[in-house]
Motif scaffolding. Structure first.
Motif, PDB file in Angstrom:
ATOM      1  N   TYR A  28      -6.695  -5.437  25.345  1.00  0.00           N
ATOM      2  CA  TYR A  28      -5.298  -5.003  25.265  1.00  0.00           C
ATOM      3  C   TYR A  28      -4.409  -6.045  25.923  1.00  0.00           C
ATOM      4  O   TYR A  28      -4.848  -6.815  26.774  1.00  0.00           O
ATOM      5  N   TYR A  31      -0.327  -2.656  29.481  1.00  0.00           N
ATOM      6  CA  TYR A  31      -0.469  -1.259  29.843  1.00  0.00           C
ATOM      7  C   TYR A  31       0.851  -0.783  30.427  1.00  0.00           C
ATOM      8  O   TYR A  31       1.402  -1.419  31.323  1.00  0.00           O
ATOM      9  N   CYS A  33       4.641   1.869  29.567  1.00  0.00           N
ATOM     10  CA  CYS A  33       5.390   2.633  28.573  1.00  0.00           C
ATOM     11  C   CYS A  33       6.537   1.834  27.973  1.00  0.00           C
ATOM     12  O   CYS A  33       7.214   2.315  27.070  1.00  0.00           O
ATOM     13  N   PHE A  43       7.635   4.482  25.418  1.00  0.00           N
ATOM     14  CA  PHE A  43       6.704   5.564  25.136  1.00  0.00           C
ATOM     15  C   PHE A  43       6.843   6.684  26.158  1.00  0.00           C
ATOM     16  O   PHE A  43       7.328   6.493  27.257  1.00  0.00           O
ATOM     17  N   CYS A  47       0.541   3.668  28.071  1.00  0.00           N
ATOM     18  CA  CYS A  47      -0.564   3.509  27.150  1.00  0.00           C
ATOM     19  C   CYS A  47      -0.981   2.042  27.037  1.00  0.00           C
ATOM     20  O   CYS A  47      -0.288   1.146  27.499  1.00  0.00           O
ATOM     21  N   TYR A  48      -2.134   1.880  26.463  1.00  0.00           N
ATOM     22  CA  TYR A  48      -2.698   0.548  26.271  1.00  0.00           C
ATOM     23  C   TYR A  48      -2.303   0.034  24.897  1.00  0.00           C
ATOM     24  O   TYR A  48      -2.474   0.727  23.896  1.00  0.00           O
ATOM     25  N   MET A  49      -1.775  -1.182  24.865  1.00  0.00           N
ATOM     26  CA  MET A  49      -1.322  -1.746  23.606  1.00  0.00           C
ATOM     27  C   MET A  49      -1.881  -3.138  23.399  1.00  0.00           C
ATOM     28  O   MET A  49      -2.087  -3.882  24.364  1.00  0.00           O
ATOM     29  N   LEU A  64      -1.230   0.600  19.142  1.00  0.00           N
ATOM     30  CA  LEU A  64      -1.465   1.480  20.268  1.00  0.00           C
ATOM     31  C   LEU A  64      -2.963   1.760  20.328  1.00  0.00           C
ATOM     32  O   LEU A  64      -3.545   2.238  19.373  1.00  0.00           O
ATOM     33  N   SER A  67      -4.592   5.902  25.764  1.00  0.00           N
ATOM     34  CA  SER A  67      -3.965   6.129  27.054  1.00  0.00           C
ATOM     35  C   SER A  67      -4.865   7.046  27.870  1.00  0.00           C
ATOM     36  O   SER A  67      -6.000   7.295  27.488  1.00  0.00           O
ATOM     37  N   CYS A  77      -9.036   6.792  23.386  1.00  0.00           N
ATOM     38  CA  CYS A  77      -8.330   6.122  22.296  1.00  0.00           C
ATOM     39  C   CYS A  77      -7.555   7.138  21.470  1.00  0.00           C
ATOM     40  O   CYS A  77      -7.580   8.339  21.728  1.00  0.00           O
ATOM     41  N   GLN A  78      -6.853   6.635  20.459  1.00  0.00           N
ATOM     42  CA  GLN A  78      -5.967   7.477  19.659  1.00  0.00           C
ATOM     43  C   GLN A  78      -6.691   8.267  18.576  1.00  0.00           C
ATOM     44  O   GLN A  78      -6.077   9.075  17.906  1.00  0.00           O
TER      45      GLN A  78
END
Ligand code: ZN
Ligand code: ZN
Length: 112
Positions: A28, A31, A33, A43, A47-49, A64, A67, A77-78
């Motif tokens: 990533y 980290y 928002c 955000f 979260c981790y991007m 994304l 988080s 994960c998402q």
């Protein structure tokens, strides 16, 4: 061997993301928002991007990754099999534990 919490060091400059539900690992870039590479977006959660590897340089596309579960603090994960977002991020384990507190349509998504 590094544990999950060693790997998931919150680092605004990036690091390695590890989903503690499914084991997905990904690098990533940020980290938090408020991603510095996308100033228009804030955000609701940290979260981790990662920057989208398929975009050419200079574009602001990002992905994304995931988080933290607000209840157990695990990084997830998402994927719909790992976490769910309802006002806050919950891993599916915690969502199932308090499934009565979610509205019916969310309960359906969480499953049994
Ligand atoms: Zn996952
Ligand atoms: Zn959880």
């Amino acid at each position: 061997m590094a544990t999950a919490s060693d790997i998931n060091m919150k680092n605004e400059k990036g690091g390695t993301f590890l989903c503690e539900m499914c084991g997905l690992t990904e690098s990533y870039n940020y980290y938090g928002c408020k991603p510095p590479f996308h100033k228009d977006i804030t955000f609701l959660e940290n979260c981790y991007m990662m920057k989208d590897p398929f975009q050419s340089a200079g574009t602001k596309s990002f992905l994304l990754l995931g988080s933290e579960c607000v209840a157990c603090k695990r990084v997830v994960c998402q994927a719909s099999s790992c976490s769910i977002f309802y006002t806050k991020r919950f891993c599916l384990d915690c969502a199932r534990t308090c499934i009565e507190e979610f509205p019916p349509e969310m309960q359906k998504r969480i499953g049994k």
